[in-house]
Design an enzyme around this catalytic site. Sequence first.
Site, PDB file in Angstrom:
ATOM      1  N   SER A  37       0.856  -1.190   0.000  1.00  0.00           N
ATOM      2  CA  SER A  37       0.000   0.000   0.000  1.00  0.00           C
ATOM      3  C   SER A  37       0.887   1.233   0.000  1.00  0.00           C
ATOM      4  O   SER A  37       1.954   1.231   0.630  1.00  0.00           O
ATOM      5  CB  SER A  37      -0.890   0.024   1.242  1.00  0.00           C
ATOM      6  OG  SER A  37      -1.537   1.286   1.389  1.00  0.00           O
TER       7      SER A  37
ATOM      8  N   TYR B 291      -2.442  -0.971   9.950  1.00  0.00           N
ATOM      9  CA  TYR B 291      -2.372  -1.204   8.512  1.00  0.00           C
ATOM     10  C   TYR B 291      -1.035  -0.752   7.929  1.00  0.00           C
ATOM     11  O   TYR B 291      -0.356  -1.513   7.228  1.00  0.00           O
ATOM     12  CB  TYR B 291      -3.525  -0.485   7.814  1.00  0.00           C
ATOM     13  CG  TYR B 291      -3.612  -0.780   6.338  1.00  0.00           C
ATOM     14  CD1 TYR B 291      -4.139  -1.983   5.891  1.00  0.00           C
ATOM     15  CD2 TYR B 291      -3.175   0.145   5.396  1.00  0.00           C
ATOM     16  CE1 TYR B 291      -4.222  -2.270   4.543  1.00  0.00           C
ATOM     17  CE2 TYR B 291      -3.255  -0.129   4.041  1.00  0.00           C
ATOM     18  CZ  TYR B 291      -3.787  -1.340   3.619  1.00  0.00           C
ATOM     19  OH  TYR B 291      -3.850  -1.619   2.269  1.00  0.00           O
TER      20      TYR B 291
END
Length: 248
Positions: free
Chosen positions: A143, A157
């Site tokens: 990401s 995350y």
Amino acid sequence: MSSGNLNGKAALVTGGSRGIGAAIARRLAAEGADVALTYVHGEEQARSVVAEIETKGGRAIAIKADNRDAEAIDQAVADAVTAFGRLDILVNSAGIWRAAPIDALSLADFDETMSINLRAPFIASKAAARHMGEGGRIISIGSNLAERVTDTSLGAYSASKAALVGLTKALARDLGSRGITANVVHPGSTDTDMNPADGPHAEHQRQKMATPRFGQADDIAGMVAWLAGPEGRFVTGAALTIDGGANA
């Protein structure tokens, strides 16, 4: 259906029943690879992706495997090898999102995020590498939030995806002498059912981009296919970001 770049190759895509994972499975098949994809709950979606690939002349199978279960991941790799007789490409695409500020983030959510986003790629990569030879590819979906934490509530995350970069660089070193590459592809905001381009947080995300539009799952799949193909053979230990300039 094949462009021929991956003819004779076999791939396993975790989390391949929907979104970016499904787009990757379709693209690798379009390049000529036999494709196994894993799913947890979306059996109907997984079967649909397999049927689409088969309708276009490709070979594909769906395997139920929970990324929290180490034995299930090992078995998925074994099933892919049994089905196709080899394994050349692993794409670690399965992942989850748990968002909360640090004082509200539960240990259970942190642990689950690490289990699925980091531990599972380690297990799958270790299992897959046993079957790979010269030309093997390990590609993990990270990401852009691993590189730049632009909002609050991203402790679990972003940490999991940043750690995935470290794991990938280590894999590149460990496996490079065997001709196996390892890379991370970092998507930015991508139009999927988990983060739709017309969702409640979409405009906030677009405002951060140099090119203010969401990416498509096929954009990510294209980069993965390039890394998996012959032109990506000298790229390893790299993190490639596709985010419309959000991190520019």
